[in-house]
Write a protein that holds these residues in place. Sequence first.
Motif, PDB file in Angstrom:
ATOM      1  N   ARG A 123      25.511 129.145 -11.413  1.00  0.00           N
ATOM      2  CA  ARG A 123      24.715 127.786 -11.522  1.00  0.00           C
ATOM      3  C   ARG A 123      25.099 126.465 -10.757  1.00  0.00           C
ATOM      4  NH1 ARG A 123      26.156 126.903 -17.693  1.00  0.00           N
ATOM      5  NH2 ARG A 123      27.550 127.691 -17.118  1.00  0.00           N
ATOM      6  N   THR A 124      26.276 127.492  -9.594  1.00  0.00           N
ATOM      7  CA  THR A 124      26.752 126.408  -8.468  1.00  0.00           C
ATOM      8  C   THR A 124      26.649 126.776  -7.126  1.00  0.00           C
ATOM      9  OG1 THR A 124      28.864 127.941  -8.475  1.00  0.00           O
ATOM     10  CG2 THR A 124      28.168 125.869 -10.365  1.00  0.00           C
ATOM     11  N   PHE A 125      25.406 127.056  -6.866  1.00  0.00           N
ATOM     12  CA  PHE A 125      25.147 127.375  -5.691  1.00  0.00           C
ATOM     13  C   PHE A 125      24.856 126.240  -4.854  1.00  0.00           C
ATOM     14  CE2 PHE A 125      23.096 129.676  -2.256  1.00  0.00           C
ATOM     15  CZ  PHE A 125      22.191 129.179  -1.468  1.00  0.00           C
ATOM     16  N   SER A 126      24.731 125.267  -5.263  1.00  0.00           N
ATOM     17  CA  SER A 126      24.801 123.693  -4.802  1.00  0.00           C
ATOM     18  C   SER A 126      26.252 123.504  -4.125  1.00  0.00           C
ATOM     19  CB  SER A 126      23.417 122.952  -5.175  1.00  0.00           C
ATOM     20  OG  SER A 126      24.198 122.080  -6.054  1.00  0.00           O
ATOM     21  N   SER A 127      27.069 123.818  -4.429  1.00  0.00           N
ATOM     22  CA  SER A 127      28.495 123.451  -4.256  1.00  0.00           C
ATOM     23  C   SER A 127      29.044 124.034  -3.356  1.00  0.00           C
ATOM     24  CB  SER A 127      29.827 123.883  -6.027  1.00  0.00           C
ATOM     25  OG  SER A 127      29.043 122.567  -6.537  1.00  0.00           O
ATOM     26  N   GLN A 132      32.501 132.712  -9.981  1.00  0.00           N
ATOM     27  CA  GLN A 132      31.950 133.938  -9.030  1.00  0.00           C
ATOM     28  C   GLN A 132      31.184 133.870  -8.756  1.00  0.00           C
ATOM     29  OE1 GLN A 132      34.613 136.184  -8.548  1.00  0.00           O
ATOM     30  NE2 GLN A 132      32.805 137.816  -7.933  1.00  0.00           N
ATOM     31  N   VAL A 133      30.445 133.960  -7.129  1.00  0.00           N
ATOM     32  CA  VAL A 133      29.215 134.073  -6.352  1.00  0.00           C
ATOM     33  C   VAL A 133      28.856 135.347  -6.185  1.00  0.00           C
ATOM     34  CG1 VAL A 133      27.845 133.326  -4.765  1.00  0.00           C
ATOM     35  CG2 VAL A 133      29.376 131.476  -6.280  1.00  0.00           C
ATOM     36  N   GLN A 134      27.671 135.924  -6.546  1.00  0.00           N
ATOM     37  CA  GLN A 134      27.517 137.300  -6.089  1.00  0.00           C
ATOM     38  C   GLN A 134      25.905 136.990  -4.950  1.00  0.00           C
ATOM     39  OE1 GLN A 134      26.151 139.684  -9.959  1.00  0.00           O
ATOM     40  NE2 GLN A 134      28.505 140.851  -9.375  1.00  0.00           N
ATOM     41  N   LEU A 135      26.428 137.605  -3.745  1.00  0.00           N
ATOM     42  CA  LEU A 135      24.949 137.480  -2.816  1.00  0.00           C
ATOM     43  C   LEU A 135      24.260 138.963  -2.323  1.00  0.00           C
ATOM     44  CD1 LEU A 135      27.399 135.721  -0.819  1.00  0.00           C
ATOM     45  CD2 LEU A 135      25.824 134.378  -2.320  1.00  0.00           C
ATOM     46  N   VAL A 136      23.445 138.636  -2.021  1.00  0.00           N
ATOM     47  CA  VAL A 136      22.934 139.711  -2.562  1.00  0.00           C
ATOM     48  C   VAL A 136      21.317 139.186  -1.527  1.00  0.00           C
ATOM     49  CG1 VAL A 136      20.693 141.121  -2.814  1.00  0.00           C
ATOM     50  CG2 VAL A 136      22.674 140.244  -4.663  1.00  0.00           C
ATOM     51  N   GLU A 137      21.452 140.532  -0.577  1.00  0.00           N
ATOM     52  CA  GLU A 137      20.397 139.887   0.657  1.00  0.00           C
ATOM     53  C   GLU A 137      18.808 140.357   1.325  1.00  0.00           C
ATOM     54  OE1 GLU A 137      25.149 139.613   3.385  1.00  0.00           O
ATOM     55  OE2 GLU A 137      23.827 141.143   1.627  1.00  0.00           O
ATOM     56  N   VAL A 140      22.388 132.703  19.695  1.00  0.00           N
ATOM     57  CA  VAL A 140      21.046 131.877  18.925  1.00  0.00           C
ATOM     58  C   VAL A 140      20.922 131.111  18.657  1.00  0.00           C
ATOM     59  CG1 VAL A 140      21.962 134.997  17.029  1.00  0.00           C
ATOM     60  CG2 VAL A 140      22.115 131.798  16.622  1.00  0.00           C
ATOM     61  N   LYS A 141      21.009 130.125  19.074  1.00  0.00           N
ATOM     62  CA  LYS A 141      20.271 128.942  19.137  1.00  0.00           C
ATOM     63  C   LYS A 141      19.123 128.950  19.413  1.00  0.00           C
ATOM     64  CE  LYS A 141      23.312 126.140  19.948  1.00  0.00           C
ATOM     65  NZ  LYS A 141      25.295 125.288  20.370  1.00  0.00           N
ATOM     66  N   GLY A 142      18.259 128.002  19.250  1.00  0.00           N
ATOM     67  CA  GLY A 142      17.170 127.977  19.849  1.00  0.00           C
ATOM     68  C   GLY A 142      16.086 129.322  18.967  1.00  0.00           C
ATOM     69  N   ARG A 143      16.477 130.276  18.994  1.00  0.00           N
ATOM     70  CA  ARG A 143      15.151 131.740  18.097  1.00  0.00           C
ATOM     71  C   ARG A 143      15.824 132.010  16.437  1.00  0.00           C
ATOM     72  NH1 ARG A 143      16.965 136.318  19.695  1.00  0.00           N
ATOM     73  NH2 ARG A 143      19.222 136.148  19.828  1.00  0.00           N
ATOM     74  N   PHE A 144      16.946 130.970  16.138  1.00  0.00           N
ATOM     75  CA  PHE A 144      16.927 131.352  14.423  1.00  0.00           C
ATOM     76  C   PHE A 144      17.251 129.876  13.247  1.00  0.00           C
ATOM     77  CE2 PHE A 144      20.193 135.993  15.353  1.00  0.00           C
ATOM     78  CZ  PHE A 144      18.672 136.022  15.748  1.00  0.00           C
ATOM     79  N   THR A 145      16.901 130.051  13.271  1.00  0.00           N
ATOM     80  CA  THR A 145      17.093 129.305  11.901  1.00  0.00           C
ATOM     81  C   THR A 145      17.462 128.954  10.715  1.00  0.00           C
ATOM     82  OG1 THR A 145      14.841 128.164  13.060  1.00  0.00           O
ATOM     83  CG2 THR A 145      15.830 126.673  11.211  1.00  0.00           C
ATOM     84  N   ILE A 146      18.613 128.273  10.045  1.00  0.00           N
ATOM     85  CA  ILE A 146      19.357 128.789   8.558  1.00  0.00           C
ATOM     86  C   ILE A 146      18.551 127.490   7.811  1.00  0.00           C
ATOM     87  CG2 ILE A 146      20.641 127.470   9.304  1.00  0.00           C
ATOM     88  CD1 ILE A 146      22.600 129.554   7.204  1.00  0.00           C
ATOM     89  N   SER A 147      18.595 127.827   6.608  1.00  0.00           N
ATOM     90  CA  SER A 147      17.769 126.994   5.879  1.00  0.00           C
ATOM     91  C   SER A 147      18.216 127.791   4.085  1.00  0.00           C
ATOM     92  CB  SER A 147      16.256 126.400   5.824  1.00  0.00           C
ATOM     93  OG  SER A 147      15.712 127.609   5.282  1.00  0.00           O
ATOM     94  N   ARG A 148      18.396 126.189   3.415  1.00  0.00           N
ATOM     95  CA  ARG A 148      18.206 127.034   1.725  1.00  0.00           C
ATOM     96  C   ARG A 148      17.465 125.842   1.042  1.00  0.00           C
ATOM     97  NH1 ARG A 148      24.841 124.933   1.391  1.00  0.00           N
ATOM     98  NH2 ARG A 148      23.920 125.782  -0.795  1.00  0.00           N
ATOM     99  N   ASP A 149      17.302 126.999  -0.234  1.00  0.00           N
ATOM    100  CA  ASP A 149      16.794 126.171  -1.305  1.00  0.00           C
ATOM    101  C   ASP A 149      16.965 125.977  -2.368  1.00  0.00           C
ATOM    102  OD1 ASP A 149      14.971 125.812  -3.616  1.00  0.00           O
ATOM    103  OD2 ASP A 149      12.868 126.228  -2.466  1.00  0.00           O
ATOM    104  N   ASN A 150      17.867 124.752  -2.177  1.00  0.00           N
ATOM    105  CA  ASN A 150      19.148 124.890  -3.469  1.00  0.00           C
ATOM    106  C   ASN A 150      18.422 125.080  -5.211  1.00  0.00           C
ATOM    107  OD1 ASN A 150      21.541 124.553  -1.977  1.00  0.00           O
ATOM    108  ND2 ASN A 150      21.430 122.268  -1.855  1.00  0.00           N
ATOM    109  N   ALA A 151      17.349 124.464  -4.917  1.00  0.00           N
ATOM    110  CA  ALA A 151      15.967 125.112  -6.644  1.00  0.00           C
ATOM    111  C   ALA A 151      16.243 126.632  -7.108  1.00  0.00           C
ATOM    112  CB  ALA A 151      15.284 124.454  -6.521  1.00  0.00           C
ATOM    113  N   LYS A 152      15.823 127.333  -6.276  1.00  0.00           N
ATOM    114  CA  LYS A 152      16.084 129.167  -5.708  1.00  0.00           C
ATOM    115  C   LYS A 152      17.165 129.595  -5.823  1.00  0.00           C
ATOM    116  CE  LYS A 152      11.184 128.389  -4.375  1.00  0.00           C
ATOM    117  NZ  LYS A 152      10.512 129.518  -3.835  1.00  0.00           N
ATOM    118  N   ASN A 153      18.719 128.684  -5.455  1.00  0.00           N
ATOM    119  CA  ASN A 153      19.369 129.728  -5.019  1.00  0.00           C
ATOM    120  C   ASN A 153      19.825 130.726  -3.823  1.00  0.00           C
ATOM    121  OD1 ASN A 153      20.776 127.604  -6.725  1.00  0.00           O
ATOM    122  ND2 ASN A 153      21.954 129.849  -8.579  1.00  0.00           N
ATOM    123  N   THR A 154      18.949 130.124  -2.507  1.00  0.00           N
ATOM    124  CA  THR A 154      18.938 131.000  -1.637  1.00  0.00           C
ATOM    125  C   THR A 154      18.760 129.873  -0.669  1.00  0.00           C
ATOM    126  OG1 THR A 154      16.968 132.006  -3.276  1.00  0.00           O
ATOM    127  CG2 THR A 154      16.902 132.314  -0.554  1.00  0.00           C
TER     128      THR A 154
END
Length: 127
Positions: A27-31, A1-6, A64-78
């Motif tokens: 604990r499995t965000f990186s999956s 189970q994963v809960q997401l909060v924007e 959105v190409k060229g304007r938006f950027t997605i990134s992630r930090d698996n250590a912060k689960n974000t």
Amino acid sequence: QVQLVESGGGLVQAGGSLRLSCAASGRTFSSYAMGWFRQAPGKEREFVTAITWSGGNTYYADSVKGRFTISRDNAKNTVYLQMNSLKPEDTAVYYCAARKSLSHIVVVTTPERYDYWGQGTQVTVSS
């Protein structure tokens, strides 16, 4: 189970920027591969961008190409969505979503293939 909060939504003038965050529990965000979708009033939910579990591959909607950027930090689960040069047509509720995937390459754009969703955050761009 994963809960997401924007978080990070708000009101911004056209041409401005916002940074959305999506914090995941567990604990499995990186999956999980992560995606951002949006839904404007009276319209269907549409794909914005997605990122593989490792961050090694990303994909963007043409709008959105060229304007938006997605990134992630698996250590912060974000996962983050940096939105620049915002336009009034970007106004929508933005949702993050997660799907179990250890692929380094495959990025999924269809919402039905995502397993978990956040509650959404409103982004309003004034002209």
